[in-house]
Motif scaffolding. Structure first.
Motif, PDB file in Angstrom:
ATOM      1  N   ALA A  39      42.430  41.674  36.704  1.00 52.01           N
ATOM      2  CA  ALA A  39      42.786  42.968  37.291  1.00 52.01           C
ATOM      3  C   ALA A  39      41.799  43.358  38.382  1.00 52.01           C
ATOM      4  CB  ALA A  39      42.827  44.034  36.206  1.00 52.01           C
ATOM      5  N   CYS A  40      40.512  43.122  38.147  1.00 51.66           N
ATOM      6  CA  CYS A  40      39.508  43.442  39.174  1.00 51.66           C
ATOM      7  C   CYS A  40      39.694  42.563  40.408  1.00 51.66           C
ATOM      8  CB  CYS A  40      38.098  43.265  38.604  1.00 51.66           C
ATOM      9  SG  CYS A  40      37.630  44.526  37.405  1.00 51.66           S
ATOM     10  N   LEU A  43      42.609  43.932  42.349  1.00 51.41           N
ATOM     11  CA  LEU A  43      42.234  45.120  43.123  1.00 51.41           C
ATOM     12  C   LEU A  43      41.400  44.742  44.341  1.00 51.41           C
ATOM     13  CD1 LEU A  43      41.426  47.655  40.261  1.00 51.41           C
ATOM     14  CD2 LEU A  43      43.449  47.570  41.722  1.00 51.41           C
ATOM     15  N   ALA A  46      44.006  43.895  46.910  1.00 43.33           N
ATOM     16  CA  ALA A  46      44.658  45.120  47.364  1.00 43.33           C
ATOM     17  C   ALA A  46      43.729  45.944  48.257  1.00 43.33           C
ATOM     18  CB  ALA A  46      45.104  45.951  46.167  1.00 43.33           C
ATOM     19  N   THR A  47      42.433  45.951  47.943  1.00 43.06           N
ATOM     20  CA  THR A  47      41.471  46.683  48.780  1.00 43.06           C
ATOM     21  C   THR A  47      41.437  46.117  50.190  1.00 43.06           C
ATOM     22  OG1 THR A  47      40.094  47.228  46.858  1.00 43.06           O
ATOM     23  CG2 THR A  47      39.057  47.370  49.028  1.00 43.06           C
ATOM     24  N   TYR A 117      36.093  40.738  41.772  1.00 48.76           N
ATOM     25  CA  TYR A 117      36.551  41.707  42.782  1.00 48.76           C
ATOM     26  C   TYR A 117      36.033  41.331  44.168  1.00 48.76           C
ATOM     27  CZ  TYR A 117      36.957  46.107  45.354  1.00 48.76           C
ATOM     28  OH  TYR A 117      37.234  47.054  46.302  1.00 48.76           O
ATOM     29  N   ALA A 164      48.414  46.721  45.353  1.00 46.15           N
ATOM     30  CA  ALA A 164      47.740  46.732  44.054  1.00 46.15           C
ATOM     31  C   ALA A 164      48.733  46.500  42.920  1.00 46.15           C
ATOM     32  CB  ALA A 164      47.003  48.053  43.857  1.00 46.15           C
ATOM     33  N   SER A 165      49.891  47.161  42.978  1.00 45.99           N
ATOM     34  CA  SER A 165      50.866  47.002  41.900  1.00 45.99           C
ATOM     35  C   SER A 165      51.364  45.570  41.811  1.00 45.99           C
ATOM     36  CB  SER A 165      52.038  47.967  42.105  1.00 45.99           C
ATOM     37  OG  SER A 165      52.752  47.654  43.291  1.00 45.99           O
ATOM     38  N   GLN A 167      49.751  42.779  42.972  1.00 44.51           N
ATOM     39  CA  GLN A 167      48.668  41.884  42.568  1.00 44.51           C
ATOM     40  C   GLN A 167      48.359  42.017  41.082  1.00 44.51           C
ATOM     41  OE1 GLN A 167      47.951  39.691  44.635  1.00 44.51           O
ATOM     42  NE2 GLN A 167      48.617  40.622  46.559  1.00 44.51           N
ATOM     43  N   LEU A 168      48.458  43.228  40.541  1.00 39.23           N
ATOM     44  CA  LEU A 168      48.255  43.413  39.102  1.00 39.23           C
ATOM     45  C   LEU A 168      49.359  42.724  38.303  1.00 39.23           C
ATOM     46  CD1 LEU A 168      47.095  47.146  39.020  1.00 39.23           C
ATOM     47  CD2 LEU A 168      45.715  45.134  38.444  1.00 39.23           C
TER      48      LEU A 168
END
Length: 209
Positions: A39-40, A43, A46-47, A117, A164-165, A167-168
């Protein structure tokens, strides 16, 4: 504002959904580590997409012109980073497979969530095509009536949320895959297969450059 929101969501999903080396690496990373690490990492991707969306909305066509001269070198750097990650993952998988289970902790352990991350953030930032993609969308949608700062913010946040959604979701599939492949041989085959795919995509990037 609804127009900026929809445009940002469409742009975010448009850049995130195509399956490439980053998505493959994200699935493999989550499968061999944990949902938290994956998850990290998701994100982080997504960042990077959100940052490029922000650059594109603020700088527009200028951002594309600035990035274009260095796209070639950045593609080479990106390809070599992906190759290094593929080789490292494959080597670690073979070493874990050959090492007795009791000695596994000596293999350095999985990356921390923070490291996952920053690693995926860096890899994604090395893809200049992302900023060109967002710049093309923004410039194409400009009306020439002035700067809409609120609209820019909504577009950027929507693009980040969409990326983000997705990639998660990708990381989640990796977590499910990791639970299904609990055997040593299953994890070895999965990691080697993903490393081969990443290597092939990296070579494709080099050839395209």
């Amino acid at each position: 504002m609804s127009g900026h929101l929809v445009a940002g969501l469409v742009a975010g999903y448009g850049i995130a959904m195509p399956v490439g080396a980053v998505a493959t690496y994200l699935v493999a990373l989550t499968a061999r580590t944990s949902w938290r690490v994956g998850a990290c990492a998701a994100l982080g991707v997504a960042t990077a997409d959100g940052l490029y969306a922000l650059v594109a909305t603020v700088a527009g066509a200028t951002a594309a012109r600035v990035v274009e001269p260095v796209m070639g070198p950045l593609r080479w750097v990106s390809a070599f980073v992906l190759i290094a990650l593929a080789v490292r993952a494959a080597t670690a998988a073979v070493r874990r497979h050959r090492t007795p289970h009791t000695a596994a902790p000596r293999d350095g352990g999985p990356p921390s969530p923070a490291r996952a991350y920053t690693t995926l953030l860096g890899i994604t930032l090395l893809n200049p095509a992302t900023v060109v993609y967002f710049a093309a969308l923004v410039v194409g949608g400009q009306s020439g009536t002035g700067t809409d700062h609120l609209g820019q913010a909504v577009f950027t946040l929507a693009a980040f949320a969409a990326s983000a959604s997705w990639q998660l979701l990708v990381a989640g599939s990796g977590a499910l895959l990791g639970r299904a492949l609990t055997g040593r041989r299953g994890r070895l085959v999965t990691t080697l297969a993903s490393s081969a795919v990443i290597m092939g995509l990296a070579v494709h990037v080099l050839v395209a450059s």
